[in-house]
Design an enzyme around this catalytic site. Sequence first.
Site, short mmCIF file in Angstrom:
data_model
loop_
_atom_site.label_atom_id
_atom_site.label_comp_id
_atom_site.label_asym_id
_atom_site.label_seq_id
_atom_site.Cartn_x
_atom_site.Cartn_y
_atom_site.Cartn_z
N ASP A 30 30.15 -14.22 -7.25
CA ASP A 30 31.10 -14.08 -8.49
C ASP A 30 30.23 -13.32 -9.56
O ASP A 30 29.04 -13.55 -9.83
CB ASP A 30 32.10 -14.92 -8.85
CG ASP A 30 32.73 -15.85 -7.95
OD1 ASP A 30 33.71 -15.22 -7.22
OD2 ASP A 30 32.45 -17.27 -7.82
N ASP A 32 30.58 -12.52 -13.74
CA ASP A 32 31.01 -12.70 -14.88
C ASP A 32 30.58 -11.79 -15.90
O ASP A 32 29.27 -11.71 -16.09
CB ASP A 32 30.78 -14.16 -15.39
CG ASP A 32 31.50 -15.07 -14.42
OD1 ASP A 32 32.53 -14.81 -13.81
OD2 ASP A 32 31.11 -16.29 -14.51
N ASP A 112 28.11 -23.90 -22.07
CA ASP A 112 27.77 -25.39 -21.65
C ASP A 112 26.40 -25.60 -21.76
O ASP A 112 25.73 -26.42 -22.54
CB ASP A 112 28.87 -25.76 -20.51
CG ASP A 112 28.53 -24.87 -19.29
OD1 ASP A 112 27.77 -23.99 -19.19
OD2 ASP A 112 29.56 -25.20 -18.57
#
Length: 450
Positions: A30, A32, A112
């Site tokens: 993926d 991002d 995070d």
Amino acid sequence: MLEGLRRAGYQAYLVGGCIRDLLSGKKPKDFDVSTNATPEQVRRVFSNSRIIGRRFKICHVVFGREIIEVTTFRSNQEPKHDSFKHQTSGTGMLVRDNIYGKNAEEDAARRDFTINAIYYDLKNSELIDFHAGIYDLKRKVIDMIGDPQKRYLEDPVRMIRALRFAAKLGFTISKRTAEPIRRMEHLLLQVSNARMFEEVNKLFLTGHGLESYRLLRQYGMFEILFGGLEQFLDNPAFNSFVEYALQSSDERYRDQKRNMPHFLYAVILWPKFQSAVSRLMALNDTKADRVSMREIADLACPAVLKEQNHITAIPMGIAESIRSMWSLQLQFLDIDDPDEVASIASKQLFRGGFDIFRIRARFEPYLKRYVDFWQPYYDQSAQNASRRREAMEKEDERRNERVSKAEFSKRPQIPDISGSNEVFSDDTDAERQDRLARARAWRASMHLDP
């Protein structure tokens, strides 16, 4: 994609797992993108996009079957009171977080873990690392950005993510990141059960289920995610059964086969269902008008799944599949009626149910003769499914040939960041040593352990 945002006057970077994977020598699944464009502005730049989410609004830009996730820079500043943009619960958990930042540095502070906060500027072929994420990637450490206790209060799911990344990457969790988990993991009960369902799927269905299970047990978090199983956790047979099933699922994932949630829940919750069936069978024996084993299964299943639904919202279709697979465990014991055998072998979830039955037989020897009986039916069903799959693949190939070259050219290209990958070599050139020294100094100043 990035160029389209820049042409529109916005900043845009690749960030997160794709950069982490590229630096680790893996092919990312993926991509991002992080930008200073708001979701609404991204929507205006790309007509092939949609805004999703309420708690955390993002944009999905669709290219054929591929989706690029575009997030707006978040701010680490104390927000002004605006419940439409920022809202917390009584415990401090973020219910809504749509306070936007101005630049990547602000955004990095809201992410995070350090290894997920490495940005790549495609225009300048430059890695941007505000929190020594490259250093932690080199050391194979999961470390929280900011104060872990505060960050877990904001979003308890970060505790699950810490364990998931440790399981997926084979990394260790830093002491300061791990320390608050045991005393704060109860906060997971405040997270929506729909979101928890998705997080549990990520833990167990994406190739690292066995290691996830072991880490969850180590941190006492498994009992939070699957309440009511405490009485079985010290049973070696239960643990062996679950671990073998998860190992098999991990092997399926490595073979590029899909793992399904109904299999996962049917395995883990099996002893609870079995206990419920035993209670109902004992009650059934006291009645003159007894019900069938299938009816007993249909009575036991809803109670077990209702309890689990408080933690993870199991969709109706998946719940029905779990019920069918559990019912099959009882039906597999009926091999004397040829008509019933033919009916069972033709069921849609016959093979999935038999997979569980066959795993059970490894730990319940009395089931072996039933496995031997059903195995030819399973093999025939698998052959039929293979022929159907081949036919579907051929149809997919014909459909893909009709995809225009223009559409294909829009698909994201994997950037070459090999020039930035020298931090992972064994060379000890001055530039690399200086960069690592600065990273160590930064961590020391923040009192971070490796």
